[in-house]
Design a protein around this motif. Structure first.
Motif, PDB file in Angstrom:
ATOM      1  N   VAL A   1      -9.725 -13.317 -12.842  1.00  0.00           N
ATOM      2  CA  VAL A   1      -8.759 -13.113 -13.934  1.00  0.00           C
ATOM      3  C   VAL A   1      -9.430 -13.278 -15.290  1.00  0.00           C
ATOM      4  CG1 VAL A   1      -6.721 -13.777 -12.610  1.00  0.00           C
ATOM      5  CG2 VAL A   1      -8.014 -15.533 -13.853  1.00  0.00           C
ATOM      6  N   ASN A   2      -8.803 -12.692 -16.304  1.00  0.00           N
ATOM      7  CA  ASN A   2      -9.317 -12.808 -17.673  1.00  0.00           C
ATOM      8  C   ASN A   2      -8.896 -14.112 -18.341  1.00  0.00           C
ATOM      9  OD1 ASN A   2      -8.871  -9.710 -17.083  1.00  0.00           O
ATOM     10  ND2 ASN A   2     -10.514  -9.865 -18.577  1.00  0.00           N
ATOM     11  N   GLY A   3      -7.897 -14.771 -17.776  1.00  0.00           N
ATOM     12  CA  GLY A   3      -7.457 -16.037 -18.339  1.00  0.00           C
ATOM     13  C   GLY A   3      -6.216 -16.542 -17.639  1.00  0.00           C
TER      14      GLY A   3
ATOM     15  N   PHE B   1       0.811  -1.218   0.000  1.00  0.00           N
ATOM     16  CA  PHE B   1       0.000   0.000   0.000  1.00  0.00           C
ATOM     17  C   PHE B   1       0.842   1.265   0.000  1.00  0.00           C
ATOM     18  CE2 PHE B   1      -3.375  -2.997   1.155  1.00  0.00           C
ATOM     19  CZ  PHE B   1      -4.344  -2.592   0.228  1.00  0.00           C
ATOM     20  N   ALA B   2       2.117   1.135   0.350  1.00  0.00           N
ATOM     21  CA  ALA B   2       3.020   2.287   0.254  1.00  0.00           C
ATOM     22  C   ALA B   2       3.314   2.640  -1.202  1.00  0.00           C
ATOM     23  CB  ALA B   2       4.316   2.001   1.000  1.00  0.00           C
ATOM     24  N   VAL B   3       3.160   1.656  -2.106  1.00  0.00           N
ATOM     25  CA  VAL B   3       3.440   1.900  -3.530  1.00  0.00           C
ATOM     26  C   VAL B   3       2.185   1.675  -4.386  1.00  0.00           C
ATOM     27  CG1 VAL B   3       5.887   1.314  -3.342  1.00  0.00           C
ATOM     28  CG2 VAL B   3       4.239  -0.495  -3.880  1.00  0.00           C
ATOM     29  N   LYS B   4       1.004   1.674  -3.762  1.00  0.00           N
ATOM     30  CA  LYS B   4      -0.224   1.311  -4.480  1.00  0.00           C
ATOM     31  C   LYS B   4      -0.491   2.189  -5.698  1.00  0.00           C
ATOM     32  CE  LYS B   4      -3.450   4.093  -1.741  1.00  0.00           C
ATOM     33  NZ  LYS B   4      -4.695   4.069  -0.919  1.00  0.00           N
ATOM     34  N   ASN B   5      -0.079   3.450  -5.647  1.00  0.00           N
ATOM     35  CA  ASN B   5      -0.324   4.337  -6.788  1.00  0.00           C
ATOM     36  C   ASN B   5       0.476   3.935  -8.030  1.00  0.00           C
ATOM     37  OD1 ASN B   5      -2.114   5.870  -5.266  1.00  0.00           O
ATOM     38  ND2 ASN B   5      -0.560   7.362  -4.645  1.00  0.00           N
ATOM     39  N   LYS B   6       1.520   3.126  -7.815  1.00  0.00           N
ATOM     40  CA  LYS B   6       2.319   2.635  -8.941  1.00  0.00           C
ATOM     41  C   LYS B   6       1.760   1.325  -9.498  1.00  0.00           C
ATOM     42  CE  LYS B   6       6.654   4.627  -7.189  1.00  0.00           C
ATOM     43  NZ  LYS B   6       8.053   4.326  -6.769  1.00  0.00           N
ATOM     44  N   LEU B   7       0.677   0.837  -8.899  1.00  0.00           N
ATOM     45  CA  LEU B   7       0.127  -0.466  -9.258  1.00  0.00           C
ATOM     46  C   LEU B   7      -1.281  -0.356  -9.845  1.00  0.00           C
ATOM     47  CD1 LEU B   7       1.245  -2.371  -6.018  1.00  0.00           C
ATOM     48  CD2 LEU B   7       2.497  -2.136  -8.179  1.00  0.00           C
ATOM     49  N   GLN B   8      -1.575   0.751 -10.473  1.00  0.00           N
ATOM     50  CA  GLN B   8      -2.911   0.951 -11.040  1.00  0.00           C
ATOM     51  C   GLN B   8      -2.834   1.519 -12.453  1.00  0.00           C
ATOM     52  OE1 GLN B   8      -4.378   3.532  -7.910  1.00  0.00           O
ATOM     53  NE2 GLN B   8      -3.865   5.385  -9.069  1.00  0.00           N
ATOM     54  N   ASP B   9      -3.965   1.404 -13.156  1.00  0.00           N
ATOM     55  CA  ASP B   9      -4.130   1.955 -14.510  1.00  0.00           C
ATOM     56  C   ASP B   9      -3.257   1.267 -15.560  1.00  0.00           C
ATOM     57  OD1 ASP B   9      -5.954   3.851 -13.479  1.00  0.00           O
ATOM     58  OD2 ASP B   9      -4.302   5.181 -12.916  1.00  0.00           O
ATOM     59  N   TYR B  10      -3.057  -0.035 -15.416  1.00  0.00           N
ATOM     60  CA  TYR B  10      -2.333  -0.806 -16.426  1.00  0.00           C
ATOM     61  C   TYR B  10      -3.334  -1.459 -17.387  1.00  0.00           C
ATOM     62  CZ  TYR B  10       2.005  -0.320 -13.783  1.00  0.00           C
ATOM     63  OH  TYR B  10       3.122   0.188 -13.150  1.00  0.00           O
ATOM     64  N   ASP B  11      -2.925  -1.590 -18.639  1.00  0.00           N
ATOM     65  CA  ASP B  11      -3.755  -2.290 -19.628  1.00  0.00           C
ATOM     66  C   ASP B  11      -3.797  -3.781 -19.327  1.00  0.00           C
ATOM     67  OD1 ASP B  11      -4.277  -0.001 -21.452  1.00  0.00           O
ATOM     68  OD2 ASP B  11      -2.098  -0.058 -21.671  1.00  0.00           O
ATOM     69  N   VAL B  12      -2.648  -4.312 -18.900  1.00  0.00           N
ATOM     70  CA  VAL B  12      -2.536  -5.739 -18.582  1.00  0.00           C
ATOM     71  C   VAL B  12      -1.688  -5.914 -17.328  1.00  0.00           C
ATOM     72  CG1 VAL B  12      -1.512  -7.944 -19.308  1.00  0.00           C
ATOM     73  CG2 VAL B  12      -2.823  -6.588 -20.946  1.00  0.00           C
TER      74      VAL B  12
ATOM     75  N   LEU C   1      -4.842  -7.792  -1.318  1.00  0.00           N
ATOM     76  CA  LEU C   1      -3.937  -7.143  -2.267  1.00  0.00           C
ATOM     77  C   LEU C   1      -4.413  -7.340  -3.703  1.00  0.00           C
ATOM     78  CD1 LEU C   1      -0.442  -8.039  -0.726  1.00  0.00           C
ATOM     79  CD2 LEU C   1      -2.043  -6.236  -0.085  1.00  0.00           C
ATOM     80  N   LEU C   2      -4.871  -8.545  -3.999  1.00  0.00           N
ATOM     81  CA  LEU C   2      -5.354  -8.834  -5.356  1.00  0.00           C
ATOM     82  C   LEU C   2      -6.629  -8.075  -5.672  1.00  0.00           C
ATOM     83  CD1 LEU C   2      -4.632 -12.659  -5.576  1.00  0.00           C
ATOM     84  CD2 LEU C   2      -3.421 -10.815  -6.753  1.00  0.00           C
ATOM     85  N   LYS C   3      -7.461  -7.881  -4.671  1.00  0.00           N
ATOM     86  CA  LYS C   3      -8.698  -7.103  -4.879  1.00  0.00           C
ATOM     87  C   LYS C   3      -8.370  -5.703  -5.381  1.00  0.00           C
ATOM     88  CE  LYS C   3     -12.991  -5.663  -2.594  1.00  0.00           C
ATOM     89  NZ  LYS C   3     -13.760  -5.658  -1.318  1.00  0.00           N
ATOM     90  N   TYR C   4      -7.322  -5.109  -4.792  1.00  0.00           N
ATOM     91  CA  TYR C   4      -6.878  -3.790  -5.256  1.00  0.00           C
ATOM     92  C   TYR C   4      -6.417  -3.864  -6.708  1.00  0.00           C
ATOM     93  CZ  TYR C   4      -4.492   0.691  -5.483  1.00  0.00           C
ATOM     94  OH  TYR C   4      -4.107   1.950  -5.867  1.00  0.00           O
ATOM     95  N   ILE C   5      -5.652  -4.894  -7.037  1.00  0.00           N
ATOM     96  CA  ILE C   5      -5.161  -5.068  -8.407  1.00  0.00           C
ATOM     97  C   ILE C   5      -6.323  -5.246  -9.382  1.00  0.00           C
ATOM     98  CG2 ILE C   5      -3.857  -6.601  -9.952  1.00  0.00           C
ATOM     99  CD1 ILE C   5      -2.050  -4.924  -8.143  1.00  0.00           C
ATOM    100  N   PHE C   6      -7.280  -6.084  -9.043  1.00  0.00           N
ATOM    101  CA  PHE C   6      -8.437  -6.316  -9.915  1.00  0.00           C
ATOM    102  C   PHE C   6      -9.263  -5.046 -10.115  1.00  0.00           C
ATOM    103  CE2 PHE C   6      -8.224 -10.922  -8.324  1.00  0.00           C
ATOM    104  CZ  PHE C   6      -7.611 -11.370  -9.490  1.00  0.00           C
ATOM    105  N   ASN C   7      -9.393  -4.256  -9.051  1.00  0.00           N
ATOM    106  CA  ASN C   7     -10.260  -3.073  -9.108  1.00  0.00           C
ATOM    107  C   ASN C   7      -9.620  -1.870  -9.780  1.00  0.00           C
ATOM    108  OD1 ASN C   7     -12.331  -4.416  -7.808  1.00  0.00           O
ATOM    109  ND2 ASN C   7     -11.828  -3.618  -5.776  1.00  0.00           N
ATOM    110  N   HIS C   8      -8.310  -1.872  -9.934  1.00  0.00           N
ATOM    111  CA  HIS C   8      -7.631  -0.667 -10.425  1.00  0.00           C
ATOM    112  C   HIS C   8      -6.877  -0.877 -11.735  1.00  0.00           C
ATOM    113  CE1 HIS C   8      -8.386   0.391  -6.193  1.00  0.00           C
ATOM    114  NE2 HIS C   8      -8.376   1.641  -6.609  1.00  0.00           N
TER     115      HIS C   8
END
Length: 379
Positions: A180-182, A79-90, A109-116
């Motif tokens: 996941v998408n696949g 969560f200290a670096v969460k802003n670097k872990l969002q808005d990716y195409d893949v 942690l994965l919930k954050y990844i899936f949602n962002h």
């Protein structure tokens, strides 16, 4: 595209990143660097509480309160670096436990990844719920759990693999698969259990960057050099005990014909050059296909004892022992096969050329990256 790769085993995500960047994509890796191997990552996570007094305190707290300090610490780092872990195409997860936390924290942690992020894919690479259960139910002829069944070491040393059979990890597995998408397999050891699963997209052979792995044609003039690299934490799981027993016999019988090099727990940058003078590399036994260490050695033109089972031969339409040596869990077989090579050095030279060509054609890191892109972008 903007791509985030979460986790790193055996340099897979680094090689994939290099291929993707050659194709013009922006790639970030977050991970631990795979312990002592210390692979490069862009966002470094650390496993603290791993030794000394902190490890002792962690164990006591976990036993008394069922509270995992390592997971809490990794959660804080995340969560200290969460802003670097969002808005990716893949986004691609290296496996079902990419952050190495307990299931409850992993899900958070994965919930954050899936949602962002737009799309998230799972790589079946290393132990996971499906492959471990496949092995536990003895659906492979042999697997990393074979030494467990044979009681070669304490059952506690198989905790990391067997934890995937627990109810908590089963729930985490279903959560990941539902979001996941696949799912993509990195080699046949993970492809076989996934066949016919509705989320399975197929196998993409491990990407190897042959541009940075120098190939030197093998010419046998004097002694044949046999290299044995050991990961002490996986000594029995990799079949190192069988290799060592075979090497003891070879050393006694062919003292004047062979030189044996054995190394243990080397960082990747040291390891990759430690077998440069070798003709033969002993990699692992309980596998159907090659992992990264084997493929990088093959790219350098080494004759590698590794996974090369019948299913692999059929998949790539190869003849037995033409590209790599299938390392069976049988000391006599290993000894006999080593003798065959020692007494027929021209065969070593032929396999060397075939091995390099195989990696160039079937495991090219740019071709592999293109295949990932197709799977990630198809509807």
């Amino acid at each position: 595209m903007k791509i985030l790769l979460i986790g790193e085993y055996s340099r897979l995500h680094n090689s994939l990143k290099e291929g993707l960047e050659k194709l013009g994509h922006e790639v970030t890796i977050i991970g631990f660097g795979d312990q002592f191997k210390d692979y490069p990552v862009d966002i470094k996570l650390y496993k603290n509480y791993k030794k000394g007094l902190p490890k002792f305190i962690k164990r006591i707290i976990y036993k008394v309160l069922n509270f995992d300090l390592i997971s809490l610490d990794i959660k804080k780092q995340f969560f200290a670096v969460k802003n670097k872990l969002q808005d990716y195409d893949v986004v691609q997860l290296i496996n079902e436990n990419a952050f190495n936390t307990i299931p409850k924290t992993e899900k958070l942690l994965l919930k954050y990844i899936f949602n962002h992020n737009k799309k998230v894919f799972l790589l079946s690479c290393g132990t996971d719920y499906i492959s471990v259960n496949f092995a536990y139910n003895k659906k492979y002829k042999y697997s990393i759990l074979t030494p467990y069944f044979e009681e070669k070491e304490a059952k506690t040393s198989y905790y990391y693999a067997l934890k995937f059979t627990s109810k908590k990890h089963k729930k985490l597995h279903h959560y990941i698969y539902n979001n996941v998408n696949g799912v993509i397999a990195s080699d046949l050891d993970y492809h076989l259990p996934l066949q016919h699963h509705k989320k399975y997209l197929g196998m993409v052979p491990n990407p190897i960057n042959t541009d940075i792995l120098k190939y030197t044609p093998l010419i046998v003039k004097d002694k044949i050099v046999i290299f044995h690299g050991i990961n002490s934490s996986k000594y029995y799981k990799k079949g190192n005990d069988i290799f060592n027993a075979a090497l003891d016999r070879i050393k006694k019988k062919y003292t004047d014909k062979v030189e044996i090099l054995t190394v243990t727990d080397l960082p990747y940058n040291t390891y990759i050059n430690s077998f440069n003078k070798a003709h033969i590399v002993l990699d692992q036994i309980y596998a159907y296909d090659q992992g990264f260490n084997a493929l990088e050695a093959m790219a350098k033109g080494k004759v590698v004892f590794t996974g090369a089972e019948q299913e692999w031969l059929e998949f790539y339409n190869l003849s037995e022992n033409a590209v790599a040596i299938n390392a069976l869990p049988n000391i006599e077989y290993i000894v006999n096969t080593l003798e065959w090579l020692i007494l027929n050095p021209k065969i070593i030279e032929t396999i060397s050329k075939n091995a390099r060509n195989f990696v160039l054609t079937k495991h090219n890191y740019i071709t592999s990256a293109q295949t990932y892109l197709k799977l990630w972008t198809k509807d």
